[in-house]
Design a protein around this motif. Structure first.
Motif, PDB file in Angstrom:
ATOM      1  N   SER A   1      37.260 -16.841 -20.790  1.00 20.18           N
ATOM      2  CA  SER A   1      36.683 -15.501 -20.836  1.00 20.18           C
ATOM      3  C   SER A   1      35.282 -15.514 -21.432  1.00 20.18           C
ATOM      4  O   SER A   1      34.461 -14.653 -21.130  1.00 20.18           O
ATOM      5  CB  SER A   1      37.564 -14.568 -21.670  1.00 20.18           C
ATOM      6  OG  SER A   1      38.877 -14.594 -21.185  1.00 20.18           O
ATOM      7  N   ARG A   2      34.997 -16.501 -22.284  1.00 20.40           N
ATOM      8  CA  ARG A   2      33.639 -16.633 -22.838  1.00 20.40           C
ATOM      9  C   ARG A   2      32.700 -17.283 -21.838  1.00 20.40           C
ATOM     10  O   ARG A   2      31.515 -17.432 -22.092  1.00 20.40           O
ATOM     11  CB  ARG A   2      33.653 -17.561 -24.061  1.00 20.40           C
ATOM     12  CG  ARG A   2      34.292 -17.020 -25.267  1.00 20.40           C
ATOM     13  CD  ARG A   2      34.510 -18.150 -26.264  1.00 20.40           C
ATOM     14  NE  ARG A   2      33.428 -18.274 -27.214  1.00 20.40           N
ATOM     15  CZ  ARG A   2      33.281 -19.293 -28.058  1.00 20.40           C
ATOM     16  NH1 ARG A   2      34.131 -20.270 -28.058  1.00 20.40           N
ATOM     17  NH2 ARG A   2      32.278 -19.326 -28.898  1.00 20.40           N
TER      18      ARG A   2
ATOM     19  N   PHE B   1      36.142 -12.393 -27.597  1.00 16.25           N
ATOM     20  CA  PHE B   1      36.587 -13.746 -27.254  1.00 16.25           C
ATOM     21  C   PHE B   1      36.065 -14.820 -28.214  1.00 16.25           C
ATOM     22  O   PHE B   1      36.732 -15.821 -28.443  1.00 16.25           O
ATOM     23  CB  PHE B   1      36.200 -14.061 -25.803  1.00 16.25           C
ATOM     24  CG  PHE B   1      36.792 -13.072 -24.827  1.00 16.25           C
ATOM     25  CD1 PHE B   1      38.169 -12.975 -24.684  1.00 16.25           C
ATOM     26  CD2 PHE B   1      35.985 -12.228 -24.088  1.00 16.25           C
ATOM     27  CE1 PHE B   1      38.732 -12.053 -23.806  1.00 16.25           C
ATOM     28  CE2 PHE B   1      36.538 -11.306 -23.207  1.00 16.25           C
ATOM     29  CZ  PHE B   1      37.912 -11.213 -23.071  1.00 16.25           C
ATOM     30  N   ASP B   2      34.856 -14.612 -28.757  1.00 18.23           N
ATOM     31  CA  ASP B   2      34.320 -15.615 -29.690  1.00 18.23           C
ATOM     32  C   ASP B   2      35.226 -15.719 -30.914  1.00 18.23           C
ATOM     33  O   ASP B   2      35.586 -16.812 -31.347  1.00 18.23           O
ATOM     34  CB  ASP B   2      32.904 -15.219 -30.152  1.00 18.23           C
ATOM     35  CG  ASP B   2      31.908 -15.315 -29.017  1.00 18.23           C
ATOM     36  OD1 ASP B   2      32.300 -15.805 -27.938  1.00 18.23           O
ATOM     37  OD2 ASP B   2      30.756 -14.894 -29.207  1.00 18.23           O
TER      38      ASP B   2
ATOM     39  N   GLU C   1      38.410 -19.212 -24.085  1.00 20.63           N
ATOM     40  CA  GLU C   1      37.232 -20.005 -23.690  1.00 20.63           C
ATOM     41  C   GLU C   1      36.787 -19.656 -22.264  1.00 20.63           C
ATOM     42  O   GLU C   1      35.597 -19.510 -21.999  1.00 20.63           O
ATOM     43  CB  GLU C   1      37.532 -21.515 -23.789  1.00 20.63           C
ATOM     44  CG  GLU C   1      37.671 -22.026 -25.218  1.00 20.63           C
ATOM     45  CD  GLU C   1      36.346 -22.035 -25.999  1.00 20.63           C
ATOM     46  OE1 GLU C   1      35.321 -21.566 -25.486  1.00 20.63           O
ATOM     47  OE2 GLU C   1      36.370 -22.505 -27.158  1.00 20.63           O
TER      48      GLU C   1
ATOM     49  N   SER D   1      41.476 -11.453 -28.512  1.00 22.68           N
ATOM     50  CA  SER D   1      41.257 -11.781 -27.107  1.00 22.68           C
ATOM     51  C   SER D   1      41.546 -10.553 -26.237  1.00 22.68           C
ATOM     52  O   SER D   1      40.771 -10.203 -25.347  1.00 22.68           O
ATOM     53  CB  SER D   1      42.180 -12.939 -26.729  1.00 22.68           C
ATOM     54  OG  SER D   1      41.857 -13.435 -25.467  1.00 22.68           O
TER      55      SER D   1
END
Lengths: 259, 358
Positions: B151-152, B121-122, B149, B116
């Motif tokens: 950040s995605r 992020f994934d 999540e 992260s």
């Protein structure tokens, strides 16, 4: 006998055998650990050079180099030999290195030539010295227990340095024809010492593990078998070097020559 | 052998014949797990400590071994690197540890956070989701997952994870902090304000939350209440970029008040004109000194909209209003560093003052 006395005793033996004095000098610019240059007929003295950083293990280095020199001095004249390059060696190594580095625009023509010369002569030096070094170290280990600690310390350093031959970076600049014989000899060297110093507290076998992982376990065994099957006396050193050269395919680049 | 013994091997150089048949594909997770196991087994018999690190980026395996009892094991080494902020170096060690023991939730958590922090992020969300499946009460894991999540771009999913963390630990400042940020992104400022207030009640020195408080009030049309929060952030101090943000918000607000009627401020023209006359008898270094002294004073907040508030400085005798000092500073900076962003544009007034003088 303390270690200083033992060191002097080794030097005296070489001086007696060669009939010339031996000068021991530290040299910061020297690339190896230590080397003895025996005086030629015209030269007044032999010189033993060592790296100043290795002062702490000097008695062992002196013992090793003197024992190595004594093998040459005490061998029968017809058994004394040099390892020389064949005429094609540099040319072929240069061609291989040039091809290997053709995508490396950051390495110029002069640097490629320099690397080829270093790789070629390095292999020759290793072939000439490593199998004999193993004989010498075995003699020191068996006959001079007081030197064992320094011997082990020095060999630990050397074995760690040798590990660079299987490092991914080595393959980046050297072609497989150079890397493979170099790593094969280092693997045999590592296995030899893991067995020589096989004591419960030392765990020298760790030095052989990386070579096994990199696929050099078998060739190391083969080289050691040759080593064991050839008599350990100085008069058989030439046979030993020739047998290793043949097994590694290095006889296409190097040959022995009587002195 | 007290010294550390280290070697590196490229993935492709590892002898696949040493692994159980059928050999895994080079570089696959199975390959990495089996190689790690191979070295662990090899070194187990030697005593001492071994550390195997799979470096995906370099496609190589690094093995270190020593008998030194003070030597850190792989997990301790990774955590010590993380404590020093050396996330990139810790990542391959954690990755190797997770291959060796996928059930180690401590490793899984830190690995997820590493990804992260590095912007993957994934991958972070995937790992942290695995963590909270195994350990649903792992509050930090839930917060980390929520952040990943968000950040995605999955704001609602992120919010759910953060709220789940808050159910378990209502005063978790990181959950509150990130929840407020997510709510602000969704323009849900009333709810964000609640989260911010709650966060500040457990972390009263959180300057980022003070700035967010001010921003939220602005968005809710309560701009007249926001300055106090920006000023509080400046007064509290802390990370420089947050303090700078608070200052720039205050400057913007001041300029908005100053420019309410979009007219040239005659008082500012006059201040600048007087300053320019004064500069004629001053050396450039003196002008610079004056400008920097006002800038220093301004860094703690100059009120330019209240002329009853007076300030004193060493370079200029008497008491002066905030607006006058700002005008002098603007004129001074034009003499030696005209491109400096002072947070307020008095260009029109400056040009007029110069024109009057010429």
């Amino acid at each position: 006998m303390d270690l200083k006395e033992l060191q002097n005793q080794f030097i005296s033996r070489v001086e007696t055998a060669s009939g010339k004095p031996v000068l021991v000098q530290s040299n910061a610019s020297f690339a190896g650990h230590a080397i003895i240059r025996l005086a030629t007929k015209e030269q007044p003295a032999s010189v033993l050079l060592y790296k100043p950083e290795l002062e702490a293990v000097l008695p062992y280095l002196v013992a090793f180099q003197c024992e190595l020199a004594l093998r040459t001095l005490l061998a029968e004249p017809q058994s004394q030999f040099d390892l020389v390059d064949r005429s094609n060696m540099l040319q072929e190594v240069l061609a291989l290195v040039t091809k290997h580095l053709e995508h490396r625009k950051d390495i110029g023509e002069e640097a490629v030539k320099h690397l080829a010369s270093r790789f070629g002569h390095g292999l020759g030096y290793q072939l000439r010295s490593m199998p004999i070094a193993m004989r010498v170290d075995q003699i020191i280990f068996a006959n001079h227990p007081s030197l064992r600690e320094l011997q082990r310390k020095s060999l630990d350093t050397q074995l760690q340095e040798n590990m660079l031959s299987i490092n991914p970076k080595a393959k980046e600049i050297a072609p497989p024809e150079v890397v493979k014989p170099n790593a094969s000899m280092n693997a045999a060297f590592a296995k030899f010492f893991s067995e020589t110093f096989a004591e419960p507290t030392t765990n020298t076998a760790v030095f052989f593990v990386p070579y096994v992982a990199a696929g050099y376990g078998q060739v190391a065994n083969e080289l050691l078998e040759i080593h064991q099957n050839i008599p350990a006396d100085p008069n058989s050193d030439r046979d030993l070097v020739e047998a290793w050269a043949k097994h590694l395919g290095l006889d296409r680049w190097f040959m022995t020559r009587s002195r | 052998m007290a010294q550390e013994f280290i070697f590196k091997l490229a993935f492709e150089d590892f002898d696949l014949g040493l692994l159980p048949s059928p050999p895994p594909a080079i570089g696959s997770d199975e390959f990495k797990a089996k190689v790690t196991e191979f070295f662990a087994n090899q070194f187990r018999g030697f005593g001492g400590k071994a550390r195997v690190v799979i470096d995906d980026a370099e496609q190589q395996i690094e093995v270190a071994w020593t008998k030194d009892s003070q030597w850190q094991d792989p997990k301790a080494k990774a955590f010590s690197l993380l404590a020093d902020g050396r996330v990139r170096e810790a990542l391959p060690i954690l990755h190797t540890l997770s291959l060796k023991n996928p059930a180690d939730t401590e490793v899984l958590y830190h690995l997820g956070i590493c990804y992260s922090e590095l912007g993957y992020f994934d991958r972070a969300a995937e790992l942290l989701e695995r963590l909270v499946e195994t350990e649903p009460d792992h509050v930090n894991g839930l917060v980390g997952l929520g952040v990943a999540e968000i950040s995605r771009g999955n704001l609602l999913i992120g919010e759910q994870w953060l709220r789940q963390a808050l159910k378990l630990e209502p005063d978790n400042r990181w959950a509150l902090r990130n929840l407020s940020a997510s709510l602000m992104k969704q323009m849900r400022f009333e709810e964000a304000l609640e989260a911010i207030q709650q966060c500040l009640s457990v972390a009263p020195d959180d300057t980022a939350m003070m700035v967010a408080y001010g921003d939220c009030l602005e968005k809710l049309g309560r701009g007249d209440e926001s300055s106090i929060h920006y000023r509080m952030a400046i007064k509290t101090g802390g990370p420089e970029h947050i303090t700078d943000l608070a200052k720039s918000r205050l400057s913007k607000k001041s300029e908005e008040v100053l420019r309410q009627k979009d007219e040239v401020r005659v008082d500012v023209v006059q201040f600048i004109k007087e300053a320019l006359i004064r500069f004629q008898s001053m050396k450039l270094e003196e002008v610079q000194g004056l400008a920097l002294e006002i800038a220093m004073l301004g860094s703690t907040g100059l009120d330019i909209n209240d002329s009853s508030k007076q300030y004193t400085i060493n370079s200029l005798a008497g008491e002066h209003s905030g607006l006058k000092l700002l005008s002098i500073m603007y004129a001074a900076f034009q003499q030696f560093a005209p491109d400096t962003d002072l947070g307020i544009d008095l260009g029109r007034e400056y040009d007029l003052a110069k024109a009057t003088l010429s």
